[in-house]
Design a protein around this motif. Sequence first.
Motif, PDB file in Angstrom:
ATOM      1  N   ILE A 244      69.239  17.035   7.562  1.00 54.03           N
ATOM      2  CA  ILE A 244      69.590  15.640   7.540  1.00 54.03           C
ATOM      3  C   ILE A 244      69.840  15.393   6.552  1.00 54.03           C
ATOM      4  CG2 ILE A 244      67.703  13.908   7.738  1.00 54.03           C
ATOM      5  CD1 ILE A 244      68.719  12.405   9.879  1.00 54.03           C
ATOM      6  N   PHE A 245      68.881  15.888   5.041  1.00 49.65           N
ATOM      7  CA  PHE A 245      69.348  15.351   4.030  1.00 49.65           C
ATOM      8  C   PHE A 245      70.824  15.072   3.169  1.00 49.65           C
ATOM      9  CE2 PHE A 245      64.732  17.604   5.070  1.00 49.65           C
ATOM     10  CZ  PHE A 245      64.073  16.148   4.538  1.00 49.65           C
ATOM     11  N   PRO A 246      71.473  16.433   3.419  1.00 49.20           N
ATOM     12  CA  PRO A 246      72.722  15.879   2.965  1.00 49.20           C
ATOM     13  C   PRO A 246      73.367  14.827   3.076  1.00 49.20           C
ATOM     14  CG  PRO A 246      73.184  17.779   3.741  1.00 49.20           C
ATOM     15  CD  PRO A 246      71.436  17.358   3.540  1.00 49.20           C
ATOM     16  N   ALA A 247      73.239  14.107   4.595  1.00 45.68           N
ATOM     17  CA  ALA A 247      73.343  13.152   4.816  1.00 45.68           C
ATOM     18  C   ALA A 247      72.958  11.253   4.256  1.00 45.68           C
ATOM     19  CB  ALA A 247      73.641  12.735   6.355  1.00 45.68           C
ATOM     20  N   PHE A 248      71.742  11.881   3.088  1.00 40.23           N
ATOM     21  CA  PHE A 248      70.608  11.529   3.384  1.00 40.23           C
ATOM     22  C   PHE A 248      71.255  10.125   2.225  1.00 40.23           C
ATOM     23  CE2 PHE A 248      66.558   9.318   0.473  1.00 40.23           C
ATOM     24  CZ  PHE A 248      66.229   9.105   2.478  1.00 40.23           C
ATOM     25  N   ASP A 249      71.987   9.762   1.810  1.00 42.05           N
ATOM     26  CA  ASP A 249      72.852   9.144   1.238  1.00 42.05           C
ATOM     27  C   ASP A 249      73.688   8.062   1.867  1.00 42.05           C
ATOM     28  OD1 ASP A 249      74.058   7.198  -1.016  1.00 42.05           O
ATOM     29  OD2 ASP A 249      75.848   8.406  -0.779  1.00 42.05           O
ATOM     30  N   GLN A 250      73.942   8.580   3.152  1.00 44.50           N
ATOM     31  CA  GLN A 250      75.005   7.707   4.047  1.00 44.50           C
ATOM     32  C   GLN A 250      74.517   7.068   5.156  1.00 44.50           C
ATOM     33  OE1 GLN A 250      78.585   7.506   3.888  1.00 44.50           O
ATOM     34  NE2 GLN A 250      78.941   8.943   2.875  1.00 44.50           N
TER      35      GLN A 250
ATOM     36  N   CYS B 105      79.548  20.330   7.783  1.00 43.37           N
ATOM     37  CA  CYS B 105      79.018  18.739   6.834  1.00 43.37           C
ATOM     38  C   CYS B 105      78.455  17.332   7.575  1.00 43.37           C
ATOM     39  CB  CYS B 105      80.772  18.239   6.208  1.00 43.37           C
ATOM     40  SG  CYS B 105      80.847  17.591   4.721  1.00 43.37           S
ATOM     41  N   GLU B 106      77.151  17.466   7.219  1.00 42.23           N
ATOM     42  CA  GLU B 106      76.412  16.636   7.923  1.00 42.23           C
ATOM     43  C   GLU B 106      76.761  15.087   6.929  1.00 42.23           C
ATOM     44  OE1 GLU B 106      74.231  20.040   8.851  1.00 42.23           O
ATOM     45  OE2 GLU B 106      75.297  19.248   6.692  1.00 42.23           O
TER      46      GLU B 106
ATOM     47  N   VAL C  69      78.281  11.382   9.458  1.00 43.27           N
ATOM     48  CA  VAL C  69      77.492  10.229   9.380  1.00 43.27           C
ATOM     49  C   VAL C  69      78.466   9.382   8.855  1.00 43.27           C
ATOM     50  CG1 VAL C  69      75.535   8.964   8.395  1.00 43.27           C
ATOM     51  CG2 VAL C  69      74.690  11.731   9.281  1.00 43.27           C
ATOM     52  N   GLY C  70      79.309   9.841   7.696  1.00 45.38           N
ATOM     53  CA  GLY C  70      79.914   8.928   7.064  1.00 45.38           C
ATOM     54  C   GLY C  70      80.978   8.672   8.035  1.00 45.38           C
ATOM     55  N   PHE C  71      81.691   9.444   8.657  1.00 49.07           N
ATOM     56  CA  PHE C  71      82.331   9.068   9.908  1.00 49.07           C
ATOM     57  C   PHE C  71      81.797   8.592  11.473  1.00 49.07           C
ATOM     58  CE2 PHE C  71      84.682  10.324  13.838  1.00 49.07           C
ATOM     59  CZ  PHE C  71      85.469  10.228  14.198  1.00 49.07           C
ATOM     60  N   GLY C  72      80.918   8.384  11.333  1.00 48.81           N
ATOM     61  CA  GLY C  72      79.647   7.681  12.349  1.00 48.81           C
ATOM     62  C   GLY C  72      79.736   5.865  11.639  1.00 48.81           C
TER      63      GLY C  72
ATOM     64  N   ILE D  47      77.856   8.096  18.091  1.00 44.05           N
ATOM     65  CA  ILE D  47      76.464   9.247  18.468  1.00 44.05           C
ATOM     66  C   ILE D  47      76.584  10.302  18.226  1.00 44.05           C
ATOM     67  CG2 ILE D  47      74.895   9.944  20.593  1.00 44.05           C
ATOM     68  CD1 ILE D  47      76.726   8.443  22.181  1.00 44.05           C
ATOM     69  N   ALA D  48      76.184  10.600  16.898  1.00 52.46           N
ATOM     70  CA  ALA D  48      76.366  11.563  15.661  1.00 52.46           C
ATOM     71  C   ALA D  48      74.866  12.538  15.987  1.00 52.46           C
ATOM     72  CB  ALA D  48      76.178  10.764  14.186  1.00 52.46           C
ATOM     73  N   GLU D  49      74.955  13.686  16.215  1.00 56.67           N
ATOM     74  CA  GLU D  49      74.090  14.503  15.956  1.00 56.67           C
ATOM     75  C   GLU D  49      74.055  15.467  15.120  1.00 56.67           C
ATOM     76  OE1 GLU D  49      73.212  18.808  18.487  1.00 56.67           O
ATOM     77  OE2 GLU D  49      73.655  16.864  19.141  1.00 56.67           O
ATOM     78  N   ILE D  50      73.010  15.746  14.632  1.00 60.23           N
ATOM     79  CA  ILE D  50      72.483  16.271  12.777  1.00 60.23           C
ATOM     80  C   ILE D  50      72.302  17.623  13.508  1.00 60.23           C
ATOM     81  CG2 ILE D  50      71.485  16.482  11.336  1.00 60.23           C
ATOM     82  CD1 ILE D  50      73.561  14.993  10.974  1.00 60.23           C
ATOM     83  N   GLN D  51      71.887  18.915  13.849  1.00 60.49           N
ATOM     84  CA  GLN D  51      72.056  20.414  14.630  1.00 60.49           C
ATOM     85  C   GLN D  51      69.838  20.453  14.453  1.00 60.49           C
ATOM     86  OE1 GLN D  51      73.504  24.626  13.806  1.00 60.49           O
ATOM     87  NE2 GLN D  51      74.597  23.238  15.244  1.00 60.49           N
ATOM     88  N   PHE D  52      69.994  19.745  13.531  1.00 53.71           N
ATOM     89  CA  PHE D  52      68.008  19.935  12.698  1.00 53.71           C
ATOM     90  C   PHE D  52      67.916  18.732  11.540  1.00 53.71           C
ATOM     91  CE2 PHE D  52      69.011  24.673  14.465  1.00 53.71           C
ATOM     92  CZ  PHE D  52      67.898  24.990  14.890  1.00 53.71           C
ATOM     93  N   ALA D  53      66.794  18.492  12.460  1.00 52.44           N
ATOM     94  CA  ALA D  53      66.519  16.937  11.155  1.00 52.44           C
ATOM     95  C   ALA D  53      66.227  17.634   9.505  1.00 52.44           C
ATOM     96  CB  ALA D  53      65.148  16.972  12.201  1.00 52.44           C
ATOM     97  N   ASP D  54      65.863  19.194   9.928  1.00 48.22           N
ATOM     98  CA  ASP D  54      65.789  19.398   8.176  1.00 48.22           C
ATOM     99  C   ASP D  54      67.468  19.957   7.556  1.00 48.22           C
ATOM    100  OD1 ASP D  54      64.932  21.032  10.754  1.00 48.22           O
ATOM    101  OD2 ASP D  54      63.541  21.847   8.505  1.00 48.22           O
TER     102      ASP D  54
END
Length: 359
Positions: A121-127, A93-94, A98-101, A112-119
């Motif tokens: 990252i868009f579900p976390a775009f709002d955060q 849950c991206e 990011v919200g937790f971070g 230090i939050a890792e998104i597994q692939f930059a592709d």
Amino acid sequence: MASALRRLGSAAARRGLSTACEDTKKSLFQLPQAGGKSSNLCSAINQALHIALESDPRSYLFGEDVSFGGVFRCTTGLADRYGKSRVFNTPLCEQGIVGFGIGLAAMGNRAIAEIQFADYIFPAFDQIVNEASKFRYRSGNQFNCGGLTIRAPYGAVGHGGHYHSQSPEAFFCHVPGIKVVIPRSPRQAKGLLLSCIRDPNPVVFFEPKWLYRQAIEEVPEEDYMLPLSEAEVIREGSDITVVGWGAQLSIMEQACAGAEKEGISCELIDLKTLIPWDKETVEASVRKTGRLLISHEAPVTGGFGAEISASIVERCFLRLEAPVARICGLDTPFPLVFEPFYMPTKNKILDAIKATVNY
């Protein structure tokens, strides 16, 4: 999640983070000495994370499969050494990552939050866009989440297709309040990542996954940081300025070497930080050469190369001897079978260099 944040943040004193890098340890902002241990980019990232976790007990690393070493093995050994309370896996849950971070950083920690692939990252775009970037602004600097760093592997990998090869940096360059950083090599990756983690602003750090195993150079084993928002002139020249970042730099270096064989002198610049980017270095170079070429993997329309082009035309219009050239990805989804046609290659860049010089 709220109770978890309280437990993690209870031992840490609240940090007052300024809006500039001056409060960071200035003594570490220096180019590393020559020499070091031969490392690839993946190992350099791992070294930086080791140092960040060891030097600051308020640092936490988390993301999908992080405690197992991650998809690319950049976090191998970290959970074993620093414990699963500081290096831990998250749900798929991206937005939650990011919200937790953001919450963790807002309580005075280094998240230090890792998104597994930059592709993905868009579900976390709002955060990132509506929360992290505006956290300081909305409170008039009374509180912030400046201790947040978001790592994400980006760009072509040779076989990733349209869901594992994208370069989304331009989306985040439109957002005041965050920084966007992309390294080109192992030595740069280690120093820049440590600077991002310790920077008093939220940072999106894109790692060129194409180079994880392919890029190898001597990396100092000690703790060091490289300054953000300072472009580097890798190769001096007089006929044309060539600007890029990340994995594209190695391709551009090959094109510049090819141009030199044909009597064309190229000045190659690695931007490193896209927001805020070093306009002064690029402007000074273009005023000298009179020509500019920009290259990146992302699609040409709306890519960050367009912003560089517009800014330089505004600043150097009377000094330009040719239109600004952009050699970028195509305006299509990233293809699988046709990746060689999509990518900005050495020959494409070399042809553009010759066309611009002979304009």
